[in-house]
Write an enzyme that holds these catalytic residues in place. Structure first.
Site, PDB file in Angstrom:
ATOM      1  N   HIS A  14       0.872  -1.188   0.000  1.00 20.15           N
ATOM      2  CA  HIS A  14       0.000   0.000   0.000  1.00 20.15           C
ATOM      3  C   HIS A  14       0.909   1.237   0.000  1.00 20.15           C
ATOM      4  CE1 HIS A  14      -3.553   2.334   0.552  1.00 20.15           C
ATOM      5  NE2 HIS A  14      -3.826   2.112   1.831  1.00 20.15           N
ATOM      6  N   ASP A  65       2.575   5.820  -6.673  1.00 23.19           N
ATOM      7  CA  ASP A  65       3.768   5.713  -5.837  1.00 23.19           C
ATOM      8  C   ASP A  65       5.061   5.639  -6.640  1.00 23.19           C
ATOM      9  OD1 ASP A  65       2.537   5.870  -3.351  1.00 23.19           O
ATOM     10  OD2 ASP A  65       1.960   3.763  -3.421  1.00 23.19           O
ATOM     11  N   HIS A 105      -2.306  -2.128  -9.645  1.00 19.92           N
ATOM     12  CA  HIS A 105      -3.337  -1.533  -8.787  1.00 19.92           C
ATOM     13  C   HIS A 105      -4.560  -2.438  -8.781  1.00 19.92           C
ATOM     14  CE1 HIS A 105      -6.098   1.437  -7.069  1.00 19.92           C
ATOM     15  NE2 HIS A 105      -5.000   2.012  -6.620  1.00 19.92           N
TER      16      HIS A 105
HETATM   17  C1  SDX Z   1      -1.590   2.282  -3.243  1.00 17.70           C
HETATM   18  O1  SDX Z   1      -6.176   0.573  -3.303  1.00 17.70           O
HETATM   19  C2  SDX Z   1      -5.823   1.809  -3.446  1.00 17.70           C
HETATM   20  O2  SDX Z   1      -6.568   2.644  -3.885  1.00 17.70           O
HETATM   21  C3  SDX Z   1      -4.395   2.123  -2.973  1.00 17.70           C
HETATM   22  C4  SDX Z   1      -3.812   3.486  -3.389  1.00 17.70           C
HETATM   23  C5  SDX Z   1      -4.475   4.632  -2.608  1.00 17.70           C
HETATM   24  O3  SDX Z   1      -4.411   5.768  -3.099  1.00 17.70           O
HETATM   25  O4  SDX Z   1      -4.986   4.395  -1.521  1.00 17.70           O
HETATM   26  O5  SDX Z   1      -3.967   3.707  -4.777  1.00 17.70           O
HETATM   27  C6  SDX Z   1      -2.305   3.585  -3.025  1.00 17.70           C
HETATM   28  O6  SDX Z   1      -1.544   1.486  -2.336  1.00 17.70           O
HETATM   29  C7  SDX Z   1      -0.996   1.974  -4.596  1.00 17.70           C
HETATM   30  C8  SDX Z   1      -0.423   0.544  -4.709  1.00 17.70           C
HETATM   31  C9  SDX Z   1       1.002   0.510  -4.165  1.00 17.70           C
HETATM   32  N1  SDX Z   1       1.541  -0.844  -4.140  1.00 17.70           N
HETATM   33  C10 SDX Z   1       2.544  -1.274  -4.941  1.00 17.70           C
HETATM   34  O7  SDX Z   1       3.013  -0.559  -5.811  1.00 17.70           O
HETATM   35  C11 SDX Z   1       3.054  -2.646  -4.648  1.00 17.70           C
HETATM   36  C12 SDX Z   1       3.224  -3.443  -5.923  1.00 17.70           C
HETATM   37  N2  SDX Z   1       1.899  -3.739  -6.469  1.00 17.70           N
HETATM   38  C13 SDX Z   1       1.275  -4.930  -6.189  1.00 17.70           C
HETATM   39  O8  SDX Z   1       1.761  -5.844  -5.312  1.00 17.70           O
HETATM   40  C14 SDX Z   1      -0.187  -5.056  -6.596  1.00 17.70           C
HETATM   41  O9  SDX Z   1      -0.318  -4.598  -7.890  1.00 17.70           O
HETATM   42  C15 SDX Z   1      -1.242  -4.399  -5.684  1.00 17.70           C
HETATM   43  C16 SDX Z   1      -1.038  -4.796  -4.216  1.00 17.70           C
HETATM   44  C17 SDX Z   1      -1.197  -2.896  -5.802  1.00 17.70           C
HETATM   45  C18 SDX Z   1      -2.631  -4.902  -6.145  1.00 17.70           C
HETATM   46  O10 SDX Z   1      -2.757  -6.257  -5.842  1.00 17.70           O
HETATM   47  P1  SDX Z   1      -3.840  -7.170  -6.536  1.00 17.70           P
HETATM   48  O11 SDX Z   1      -5.034  -6.392  -6.910  1.00 17.70           O
HETATM   49  O12 SDX Z   1      -4.078  -8.338  -5.654  1.00 17.70           O
HETATM   50  O13 SDX Z   1      -3.024  -7.623  -7.834  1.00 17.70           O
HETATM   51  P2  SDX Z   1      -3.633  -8.187  -9.162  1.00 17.70           P
HETATM   52  O14 SDX Z   1      -4.628  -9.252  -8.833  1.00 17.70           O
HETATM   53  O15 SDX Z   1      -4.119  -7.059  -9.990  1.00 17.70           O
HETATM   54  O16 SDX Z   1      -2.374  -8.828  -9.894  1.00 17.70           O
HETATM   55  C19 SDX Z   1      -2.612  -9.489 -11.103  1.00 17.70           C
HETATM   56  C20 SDX Z   1      -1.337 -10.099 -11.585  1.00 17.70           C
HETATM   57  C21 SDX Z   1      -0.725 -11.062 -10.612  1.00 17.70           C
HETATM   58  O17 SDX Z   1      -0.068 -12.063 -11.378  1.00 17.70           O
HETATM   59  P3  SDX Z   1      -0.702 -13.550 -11.464  1.00 17.70           P
HETATM   60  O18 SDX Z   1      -0.676 -14.063 -10.049  1.00 17.70           O
HETATM   61  O19 SDX Z   1      -2.070 -13.376 -12.018  1.00 17.70           O
HETATM   62  O20 SDX Z   1       0.273 -14.246 -12.362  1.00 17.70           O
HETATM   63  O21 SDX Z   1      -0.365  -9.074 -11.815  1.00 17.70           O
HETATM   64  C22 SDX Z   1       0.772  -9.329 -11.038  1.00 17.70           C
HETATM   65  C23 SDX Z   1       0.288 -10.209  -9.905  1.00 17.70           C
HETATM   66  O22 SDX Z   1       1.332 -10.959  -9.347  1.00 17.70           O
HETATM   67  N3  SDX Z   1       1.255  -8.082 -10.519  1.00 17.70           N
HETATM   68  C24 SDX Z   1       2.538  -7.746 -10.393  1.00 17.70           C
HETATM   69  C25 SDX Z   1       2.540  -6.490  -9.833  1.00 17.70           C
HETATM   70  N4  SDX Z   1       1.277  -6.079  -9.627  1.00 17.70           N
HETATM   71  C26 SDX Z   1       0.489  -7.068 -10.060  1.00 17.70           C
HETATM   72  N5  SDX Z   1       3.669  -8.384 -10.723  1.00 17.70           N
HETATM   73  C27 SDX Z   1       4.840  -7.771 -10.452  1.00 17.70           C
HETATM   74  N6  SDX Z   1       4.908  -6.547  -9.897  1.00 17.70           N
HETATM   75  C28 SDX Z   1       3.789  -5.898  -9.569  1.00 17.70           C
HETATM   76  N7  SDX Z   1       3.852  -4.692  -8.995  1.00 17.70           N
END
Ligand code: SDX
Length: 392
Positions: A236, A333, A280
């Site tokens: 997050h 971010d 996201h």
């Molecule tokens: C914020 O929710 C909000 O609104 C939050 C926020 C706010 O203003 O409050 O916008 C602020 O928290 C932004 C997010 C910051 N976090 C990161 O940057 C951390 C890295 N990102 C991730 O771990 C991830 O994308 C999340 C946590 C943000 C979202 O998680 P989800 O929704 O569970 O991910 P997803 O289901 O969309 O992922 C789909 C696929 C997966 O692969 P498979 O398992 O299907 O093979 O995409 C991959 C994920 O592993 N993936 C990534 C990735 N993000 C998604 N792979 C590598 N690096 C990444 N960053």
């Protein structure tokens, strides 16, 4: 004659069940504060690009907390009111300095969480959940959080906590607290825009945490402490720090020889490493805030010169590979990390800055929850052991 019923052919693979872990795709309640969707981010009816261009952070804070945009007189009075409430008691500043000096590895988010908790004890309305008291408490918290951040950073830097300058905006005062220096006009504007972008985002994890706490009829300070705890995590808010650390790691590894940015990324994909600042839960075609912040950060970096701009060049390369190979876009971010870095802000303070803004959204949601409350208590799907007897 029987009606025809569509059936799945015997040999067709069963459809993959939707992954609903983390409440993915589920609506958890109503809100009038903010709308987050693929095409727009809206605060109380105003689109984010409009706000980032035309509104100050204090005006956005007023809009979110009170519900309507302020006129010029209301905006001025609100800004002055906040600027007059920044002081924290010397005991609290000393307690935070004590924590930092005793445990220099303690994360500033933990120090800030402790600071908010300490503030609760001297807030005369801590236990009053009426709308009027909650608005007053929200304003006090908003005004004082930069000073808590300053108390932490001043102790880490071994300098005095700067005195309040009520003529400074929230953004400029926050920069003063972080660096010990009054920022220039462009740095103030960029910090202000970043605070506008961070202020609110509907049911993200930390806001939902605040609403769960508020739903038990607990108080605003307790909810904000919970929000800080949730925001701290690298999935997050903690991602703005981790995104910059990742860029520094790539830069170091490439400079040491033996890898290129592209090879580094391939190795990261192969090891299933999560790249910070990308992806996201809601935005699948890009985060509306990311491009706005990147443009401002780049402007600052260009003014500083090639040593600063190199981070944006590296960021663009990483972003291009991520999009090309994984079709995953940067979130807010990612540019935030680079922007705060070139502005000279210590990396561990990036997420506390997020708090200095998001406290507005959290407070608005706590007030909204309290105005129409029912305890948040979902069901769980039990998947544990079958019934068994303790005595065998
Ligand atoms: C914020 O929710 C909000 O609104 C939050 C926020 C706010 O203003 O409050 O916008 C602020 O928290 C932004 C997010 C910051 N976090 C990161 O940057 C951390 C890295 N990102 C991730 O771990 C991830 O994308 C999340 C946590 C943000 C979202 O998680 P989800 O929704 O569970 O991910 P997803 O289901 O969309 O992922 C789909 C696929 C997966 O692969 P498979 O398992 O299907 O093979 O995409 C991959 C994920 O592993 N993936 C990534 C990735 N993000 C998604 N792979 C590598 N690096 C990444 N960053």
């Amino acid at each position: 004659m029987s009606a025809s019923i569509e059936t799945t052919p015997q040999n067709a693979p069963a459809p993959k069940p939707a992954d609903t872990r983390g409440l993915a795709g589920q609506t958890a309640g109503d809100t009038t504060i903010c709308s987050v969707n693929q095409t727009q981010l809206i605060y109380r009816g105003y689109e984010i690009a409009d706000l980032a261009e035309h509104a100050s952070f204090e005006e956005v804070a007023y809009l979110l907390l009170i519900g309507e945009k302020p006129d010029a007189a209301q905006a001025k009075a609100f800004r002055q009111e906040l600027a007059g409430m920044r002081e924290i008691s010397p005991d609290i500043a000393a307690a935070l300095a004590h924590v930092v000096k005793g445990n220099p590895e303690t994360h500033p988010m933990s120090v800030l969480r402790t600071g908010v908790s300490l503030l609760s004890h001297s807030d005369p309305e801590c236990e009053d959940n009426s709308p009027e008291a909650e608005l007053r408490k929200a304003k006090r918290l908003l005004a004082k959080i930069p000073t808590l951040i300053g108390a932490c950073q001043a102790a880490l830097d071994g300098r005095e906590l700067p005195a309040n300058d009520p003529s400074l905006s929230h953004a400029a005062y926050l920069m003063l607290m972080l660096t010990g220096k009054t920022p220039d006009e462009l740095a103030t504007r960029i910090m202000d825009v970043s605070l506008v972008l961070y202020a609110e985002h509907d049911f993200n994890a930390s806001t939902f945490t605040c609403r769960v706490i508020a739903s038990t009829e607990s108080d605003l300070h307790s909810a904000i402490c919970g929000g800080i705890g949730a925001l701290k995590g690298p999935l997050h808010g903690g991602a703005n720090e981790m995104a910059m650390e990742m860029l520094k790691e790539i830069d170091r590894d490439v400079a040491a020889g033996g890898t290129t940015v592209s090879e580094w990324m391939t190795a990261a994909f192969e090891s299933k490493r999560k790249l910070m600042g990308f992806g996201h839960r809601v935005y699948k075609n890009g985060d509306h805030r990311a491009g706005i912040l990147r443009a401002w950060g780049l402007k600052y970096a260009e003014q500083l010169g090639p040593e600063a701009k190199k981070w944006f060049d590296l960021g663009d390369e990483v972003q291009g590979i991520m999009l090309d190979q994984k079709n995953i876009h940067p979130n807010v971010d990612f540019p935030c990390g680079m922007t705060y870095f070139v502005m000279g802000i210590p990396v561990p303070q990036y997420t506390p800055i997020f708090v200095a803004s998001r406290v507005v959204g959290w407070s608005a949601h706590v007030m909204e929850q309290h105005a129409n409350n029912r305890i948040i208590r979902p069901l769980a799907n039990y998947t544990g052991a079958a019934l068994r007897n303790w005595n065998g």
